[in-house]
Design an enzyme around this catalytic site. Structure first.
Site, mmCIF file in Angstrom:
data_model
loop_
_atom_site.group_PDB
_atom_site.id
_atom_site.type_symbol
_atom_site.label_atom_id
_atom_site.label_comp_id
_atom_site.label_asym_id
_atom_site.label_seq_id
_atom_site.Cartn_x
_atom_site.Cartn_y
_atom_site.Cartn_z
ATOM 1 N N PHE A 9 3.273 -0.807 10.493
ATOM 2 C CA PHE A 9 2.429 -0.510 10.506
ATOM 3 C C PHE A 9 0.681 -1.330 10.492
ATOM 4 C CE2 PHE A 9 3.222 0.461 6.065
ATOM 5 C CZ PHE A 9 2.249 0.304 6.007
ATOM 6 N N GLU B 149 -3.002 0.129 8.953
ATOM 7 C CA GLU B 149 -2.719 1.439 8.483
ATOM 8 C C GLU B 149 -4.641 1.324 8.302
ATOM 9 O OE1 GLU B 149 -0.343 4.333 6.226
ATOM 10 O OE2 GLU B 149 -1.463 3.789 5.090
ATOM 11 N N GLY C 8 3.186 3.138 0.235
ATOM 12 C CA GLY C 8 3.937 4.462 0.509
ATOM 13 C C GLY C 8 4.659 5.515 1.521
ATOM 14 N N HIS D 159 8.223 -2.976 -3.992
ATOM 15 C CA HIS D 159 7.286 -3.245 -2.195
ATOM 16 C C HIS D 159 7.188 -1.852 -1.449
ATOM 17 C CE1 HIS D 159 10.692 -1.702 -0.297
ATOM 18 N NE2 HIS D 159 10.269 -2.570 0.857
HETATM 19 P P1 5GP Z 1 10.353 -1.744 4.458
HETATM 20 O O1 5GP Z 1 9.624 -2.803 4.153
HETATM 21 O O2 5GP Z 1 10.757 -1.170 3.367
HETATM 22 O O3 5GP Z 1 10.447 -1.242 5.565
HETATM 23 O O4 5GP Z 1 8.739 -0.706 3.668
HETATM 24 C C1 5GP Z 1 8.374 -0.758 2.800
HETATM 25 C C2 5GP Z 1 7.299 0.514 2.264
HETATM 26 O O5 5GP Z 1 6.359 0.748 3.059
HETATM 27 C C3 5GP Z 1 8.637 1.761 2.348
HETATM 28 O O6 5GP Z 1 9.039 1.709 1.429
HETATM 29 C C4 5GP Z 1 8.142 2.851 2.470
HETATM 30 O O7 5GP Z 1 7.817 3.531 0.850
HETATM 31 C C5 5GP Z 1 6.141 2.623 2.637
HETATM 32 N N1 5GP Z 1 6.130 2.197 3.832
HETATM 33 C C6 5GP Z 1 6.649 3.076 4.571
HETATM 34 N N2 5GP Z 1 5.968 3.509 6.592
HETATM 35 C C7 5GP Z 1 4.611 3.695 6.076
HETATM 36 C C8 5GP Z 1 3.107 4.058 6.492
HETATM 37 O O8 5GP Z 1 3.338 4.253 7.426
HETATM 38 N N3 5GP Z 1 2.366 4.040 5.452
HETATM 39 C C9 5GP Z 1 2.315 3.280 4.826
HETATM 40 N N4 5GP Z 1 0.897 3.438 4.043
HETATM 41 N N5 5GP Z 1 3.521 2.918 3.793
HETATM 42 C C10 5GP Z 1 4.940 2.967 4.557
HETATM 43 MN MN MN Z 2 9.001 -4.738 4.850
#
Ligand code: 5GP
Ligand code: MN
Ligand code: MN
Length: 480
Positions: free
Chosen positions: A205, A207, A378, A403
């Site tokens: 994303f 954001e 988050g 993470h």
């Molecule tokens: P991963 O790398 O494991 O896919 O994601 C890392 C972390 O990003 C996830 O554990 C989740 O807490 C957070 N996350 C996932 N989607 C979003 C999003 O759209 N916005 C935000 N701020 N955090 C996200």
């Molecule tokens: Mn990731």
């Protein structure tokens, strides 16, 4: 079983090295009792025990409170292999090599941005292509792709996509020295050549957030953060290129293990000695993919800055980089072993963030007195955090922390539980704008699919492996 766990303190638990015969080191779990009761429900602790059996493992294998099961290693795992006698394992790094997060600081408050938000969202959605297999706006020749793989962000900055100020605020200055383009297959290169500056799918994303709380005024000032400030998070990795590097080399390592007399409790932990030809080749390809990922986040930054300026003009001010952290990577670092002696180790962080403490020479001088900035997303409907690494993190977890919030529902379960349109409308109700090409993707990423990020961050702070600096709330999310 919970009864096999030894409580070290309320937020740290241990599986002693004698729990299973093949363990070489103990396993340690950063979690509260309540979290632990959830964690034991999937295979993550079994996977952690498997990791502790790999050749050359040092001190302890760790999981963070955002842990959940992954390919071979649990996501949220940290483990270090002795250099040069240990192994490197792609399962301990993940398919999205150097997936990571960076955070850009703006000079605007939420109120100042508000009138421009809609146009900004529409323009950003166009400027940062998202979705599976989408191509970007940078056309690289094969020779230039090799430069990216070898030299990472510093090369891209020389081409006009950034500056020294950016490089200084990236983990490893945006380049691992052993990046080896010749270890990356032409198939992998073909998948990556037009993907620089793209987000990818699902969990990735861009954001726009606002800072809702400052916990540590002194560190926040040093980081250039203030309450009400608008900041931008970018979460993506090495795209198809990194995925292909992982696929290619896992195949090779699976075939090579016998040659080195290595047996692993799970084929997904395929690995090779760090100094073997196969291990070195994978390490070189992994570093190249990591360089590509840093360059990708830098390219996205370039297009965000361009868009920001087009929409806001001079009033928008400058977007400066707070920091860029990797959360799927292995790096050679110096740490103390169980015997207290400092030595080189290949630290695998998979769904875990480096969190070096104050004074560490690898933290840029501009933040060195305060510890390395750590960025913890988050979900698109809850808080995210900026933390700082601590001295005790160096001793407790090889200078690492969590993470993210971590998944608590599989993608499949989330899609069954909620519709994407519903997720979008709920977020809208809370004043969060969502741009996404995929409604199914939105359902998979629903805030309820993730653990409670506040609780996760409370644990890492209480355990002493990072401290809170600022809390963020989303305003606008572009989802892959
Ligand atoms: P991963 O790398 O494991 O896919 O994601 C890392 C972390 O990003 C996830 O554990 C989740 O807490 C957070 N996350 C996932 N989607 C979003 C999003 O759209 N916005 C935000 N701020 N955090 C996200
Ligand atoms: Mn990731
Ligand atoms: Mn990723």
């Amino acid at each position: 079983d919970l009864r096999d766990l030894r409580r070290i303190h309320p937020y740290l638990w241990e599986i002693p090295a004698g729990y299973r015969e093949d363990m070489r080191i103990p396993c340690r779990i950063f979690a509260s009792k309540e979290m632990l009761e959830e964690i034991v429900k999937d295979r993550s602790l079994e996977q952690l025990v498997n990791v502790s059996a790999l050749p050359g493992m040092q001190k302890a294998a760790y999981v963070m409170p955002d842990v959940h099961e992954g390919y071979g290693f649990p996501i949220g795992g940290v483990a270090a292999a002795a250099w040069p006698d240990g192994v490197i394992s792609p399962g301990g790094i993940g398919y999205d090599i150097n997936c990571g997060v960076r955070l850009l600081k703006t000079e605007l408050s939420h109120q100042e941005l508000q009138p421009h938000l809609r146009r900004l969202g529409e323009r950003l959605y166009m400027a940062v292509p998202s979705g599976v297999g989408k191509s970007g706006f940078i056309k690289l020749s094969k020779e230039h792709l090799d430069k990216v793989l070898e030299k990472g962000v510093p090369w891209l900055a020389d081409m006009g996509y950034g500056g020294e100020e950016d490089i200084d605020c990236i983990e490893s200055r945006g380049c691992l020295e052993n990046g080896d383009p010749s270890a990356v297959s032409s198939h992998a290169k073909g998948r990556g050549i037009d993907q620089l500056g793209t987000l990818g799918a699902g969990n990735h994303f861009v954001e726009i957030d606002r800072i809702t709380h400052i916990y540590d005024q002194e560190t926040a000032s040093a980081f250039g953060l203030f309450e009400g400030q608008v900041v931008i998070q970018i979460h993506t990795g090495s795209r198809g290129l990194g995925h292909q590097v992982a696929t290619d080399h896992i195949k090779v390592l699976l075939g090579a293990m016998r040659k080195y007399g290595i047996t692993v409790p799970d084929r997904e932990l395929a690995c090779a000695p760090l100094t073997s030809p196969e291990g070195k080749e994978y390490a070189g390809a992994m570093a190249a993919a990591a360089n590509f990922a840093w360059a990708n986040r830098q390219a996205i930054t370039f297009f965000i800055r361009k868009t920001w300026h087009e929409v806001l003009g001079d009033q928008g001010g400058h977007l400066s980089l707070l920091y860029d952290v990797a959360h799927n990577i292995a790096k050679v670092e110096e740490h103390r072993g169980e015997d207290g002696v400092r030595r080189k180790m290949a630290v695998h962080r998979k769904g875990a963030t480096r969190a070096f403490g104050p004074g560490h020479p690898e933290v840029t001088p501009r933040y060195r007195n305060f510890g390395q900035p750590v960025i913890i997303p988050g979900s698109m409907g809850t808080a995210s955090y900026v933390l700082a690494g601590t001295e005790s993190s160096m001793e407790l977890a090889f200078g690492s922390c969590c993470h993210g919030a971590g998944r608590q529902m599989s993608r499949h379960a989330a899609k069954r539980a909620v519709r994407g349109e519903r997720v979008r409308d709920d977020l809208h109700q809370q004043g969060i704008q969502v741009y996404s090409g995929s409604m199914a993707g939105l359902a998979e990423e629903a805030p309820m699919a993730y653990k409670d990020v506040d609780a996760v961050v409370d644990v890492v702070e209480a355990a002493g492996i990072a401290k809170k600096v600022a809390k963020l709330r989303p305003i606008l999310v572009i989802k892959g």
